[in-house]
Motif scaffolding. Structure first.
Motif, PDB file in Angstrom:
ATOM      1  N   LEU A  14       1.026  -0.903  -0.200  1.00 27.06           N
ATOM      2  CA  LEU A  14       0.067  -0.191  -0.405  1.00 27.06           C
ATOM      3  C   LEU A  14       0.828   1.334   0.273  1.00 27.06           C
ATOM      4  O   LEU A  14       0.540   1.835  -0.694  1.00 27.06           O
ATOM      5  N   ALA A  15       2.155   1.609   0.752  1.00 27.95           N
ATOM      6  CA  ALA A  15       2.578   2.622   1.250  1.00 27.95           C
ATOM      7  C   ALA A  15       3.531   2.715  -0.671  1.00 27.95           C
ATOM      8  O   ALA A  15       3.597   3.638  -1.046  1.00 27.95           O
ATOM      9  N   ARG A  16       3.443   1.353  -1.557  1.00 28.71           N
ATOM     10  CA  ARG A  16       4.008   2.046  -2.835  1.00 28.71           C
ATOM     11  C   ARG A  16       3.341   2.439  -3.309  1.00 28.71           C
ATOM     12  O   ARG A  16       3.655   3.193  -4.297  1.00 28.71           O
ATOM     13  N   ARG A  17       2.374   1.644  -3.374  1.00 26.94           N
ATOM     14  CA  ARG A  17       1.485   2.384  -4.366  1.00 26.94           C
ATOM     15  C   ARG A  17       1.262   3.793  -4.433  1.00 26.94           C
ATOM     16  O   ARG A  17       0.826   4.886  -5.359  1.00 26.94           O
ATOM     17  N   ALA A  18       0.499   4.239  -3.157  1.00 30.97           N
ATOM     18  CA  ALA A  18       0.375   6.058  -2.212  1.00 30.97           C
ATOM     19  C   ALA A  18       2.070   6.499  -3.037  1.00 30.97           C
ATOM     20  O   ALA A  18       1.202   7.501  -3.827  1.00 30.97           O
ATOM     21  N   ALA A  19       3.425   6.005  -3.290  1.00 32.61           N
ATOM     22  CA  ALA A  19       4.005   6.570  -3.632  1.00 32.61           C
ATOM     23  C   ALA A  19       4.213   7.199  -5.052  1.00 32.61           C
ATOM     24  O   ALA A  19       4.347   7.846  -5.431  1.00 32.61           O
ATOM     25  N   GLU A  20       3.421   5.825  -5.662  1.00 32.99           N
ATOM     26  CA  GLU A  20       3.912   5.708  -7.098  1.00 32.99           C
ATOM     27  C   GLU A  20       2.273   7.100  -7.953  1.00 32.99           C
ATOM     28  O   GLU A  20       2.590   7.619  -8.755  1.00 32.99           O
ATOM     29  N   LEU A  21       1.279   7.361  -6.821  1.00 28.47           N
ATOM     30  CA  LEU A  21       0.483   8.105  -6.908  1.00 28.47           C
ATOM     31  C   LEU A  21       0.780   9.900  -6.420  1.00 28.47           C
ATOM     32  O   LEU A  21      -0.404  10.602  -6.967  1.00 28.47           O
ATOM     33  N   GLY A  22       2.108   9.475  -6.337  1.00 31.16           N
ATOM     34  CA  GLY A  22       2.533  11.740  -5.013  1.00 31.16           C
ATOM     35  C   GLY A  22       1.719  11.497  -4.310  1.00 31.16           C
ATOM     36  O   GLY A  22       1.922  12.825  -4.088  1.00 31.16           O
ATOM     37  N   VAL A  23       1.681  10.546  -2.987  1.00 28.69           N
ATOM     38  CA  VAL A  23       0.896  10.742  -2.021  1.00 28.69           C
ATOM     39  C   VAL A  23       2.364  11.186  -1.141  1.00 28.69           C
ATOM     40  O   VAL A  23       3.112  10.024  -1.182  1.00 28.69           O
ATOM     41  N   LYS A  24       2.114  12.539  -0.605  1.00 26.23           N
ATOM     42  CA  LYS A  24       3.400  12.918   0.560  1.00 26.23           C
ATOM     43  C   LYS A  24       3.189  11.861   1.723  1.00 26.23           C
ATOM     44  O   LYS A  24       1.903  12.285   2.075  1.00 26.23           O
ATOM     45  N   THR A  25       4.289  11.592   2.640  1.00 29.59           N
ATOM     46  CA  THR A  25       4.326  11.013   3.879  1.00 29.59           C
ATOM     47  C   THR A  25       4.868  12.229   4.427  1.00 29.59           C
ATOM     48  O   THR A  25       6.263  12.171   4.127  1.00 29.59           O
ATOM     49  N   VAL A  26       4.555  12.106   5.827  1.00 34.26           N
ATOM     50  CA  VAL A  26       5.378  12.781   6.712  1.00 34.26           C
ATOM     51  C   VAL A  26       5.443  11.975   7.939  1.00 34.26           C
ATOM     52  O   VAL A  26       4.380  11.403   8.009  1.00 34.26           O
ATOM     53  N   THR A  27       7.067  12.486   9.089  1.00 35.61           N
ATOM     54  CA  THR A  27       6.863  11.783  10.472  1.00 35.61           C
ATOM     55  C   THR A  27       6.048  12.660  10.703  1.00 35.61           C
ATOM     56  O   THR A  27       6.585  13.178  11.374  1.00 35.61           O
TER      57      THR A  27
END
Length: 351
Positions: A112-125
């Motif tokens: 799921l994290a890979r797919r989100a990154a592929e779609l340009g979703v930004k994750t912040v800590t």
């Protein structure tokens, strides 16, 4: 893509469409669906991916289909249905068509994290524990967004801070899970019943099974496992992961929306893991939530969630009531065996 929170981050016009508190499967599913709908999504999560936690790790066929529709590819071990056993009797029911998927929680999270990154979703800590909102949006962790989705787990701090918790009635049940390095002996998920709890055996790889135990009795994993001698005899391979636990499982929620904050996944309310629908329901309700936001009808989300989960909540609640007393728990497998057609119908409805 992961960055650390800055005091005043900018995103597009300065306002994010969907801010997601929690980067587990439910939160990532919201972010993926938001991105697919053309919305900007940012996920705030304190832990590095993938995150492991107590989970039965069986995704029902409806959840498998929902993952594929999101473009999420994940490896696992297929299973054809559900098999109930109590040491003397047994009954099994196969799904009508498509199989379910046993998959390590860490593999699902990573996919799921890979797919989100592929779609340009930004994750912040970071971690969101409180939120300020007005008629136009929300502010949390130094970010401004039109909507905030609380996907922060079973004991959601955001749900509690918004006053959405209700006292949970019924037995307080807990779950524990461990993996064994052993080739699966069945392509069904086995549910072993006893008078004090249930053990769930899920094949998750060609040489690995997960064994989860649910019970209202507070005691250690190995002590629980001794209550299932037939299963114990099969566990010839070594335990290869530590025991992980969760609970109490039942969480009652007043509503799944408070202004511009919406709840999803375990944070949206939870009955029990007994029927194994947690991941499937989380992924499907994430799609439902994003659709309500995209169509500018957030007020419909709570009712739509209740309709989506109604069958799951009713059937799971009934089984939990049966499991809460040794006398009735011991009747579950004999009853399913006497009524195999009904048992199969229930399994296929849940699938």
């Amino acid at each position: 893509m992961r960055t650390r929170l800055s005091p005043s981050p900018q995103a597009g016009d300065g306002v994010i469409d969907v801010l997601v508190a929690g980067g587990g499967p439910a939160g990532l599913a919201v972010a993926v669906h938001a991105a697919l709908a053309g919305m900007e999504a940012v996920v705030v999560e304190p832990r590095a991916s993938p995150v492991d936690k107590a989970c039965g790790e069986g995704v029902m066929p409806g959840g498998v289909a929902a993952l594929k529709a999101m473009g999420v590819e994940v490896e696992g071990h297929g299973f054809r249905g559900i098999h109930y056993l109590d040491g003397r009797r047994e009954v099994r029911a196969a799904f009508a068509a498509a199989p379910g998927l046993g998959v390590r929680r860490t593999h699902l999270h990573a996919a799921l994290a890979r797919r989100a990154a592929e779609l340009g979703v930004k994750t912040v800590t970071g971690k969101i524990t409180r939120v300020e909102q007005d008629r136009d949006g929300v502010e949390a962790a130094g970010l401004r967004a039109r909507w905030l989705v609380a996907a922060d787990g079973l004991h959601s701090p955001l749900r509690r801070s918004l006053g959405l918790d209700l006292p949970a009635r019924g037995p307080r049940r807990y779950g524990q899970r461990r993996h064994y390095r052993i080739e699966p002996w069945t392509d069904f998920v086995e549910v072993h019943w006893s008078g004090t709890g249930e053990a769930y055996v899920t094949p998750v790889a060609r040489d690995l099974i997960g064994v989860a135990i649910l019970s209202s009795v507070r005691r250690g994993y190995d002590e629980h496992l001794r209550g299932f001698p037939g299963l114990t005899r099969r566990l010839s391979g070594p335990a290869v992961t530590p025991v992980r636990g969760a609970g109490p499982l039942r969480q009652a929620v007043r509503t799944r929306r408070a202004g511009r904050v919406l709840l999803v996944g375990d944070a949206a309310g939870y009955v029990d893991a007994l029927t194994g629908e947690g991941v499937s329901l989380a992924v499907r309700s994430a799609e439902l939530l994003v659709r309500c936001l995209a169509e500018d009808r957030p007020e419909d989300y709570d009712g739509a969630w209740l309709r989506l989960s109604r069958t799951h909540r009713l059937l799971t609640g009934a089984l939990v009531q049966a499991a809460r007393r040794p006398g009735t728990a011991r009747l579950v497998v004999p009853a399913a065996r006497r009524l195999p057609g009904l048992f199969t119908r229930i399994v296929r409805i849940l699938a």
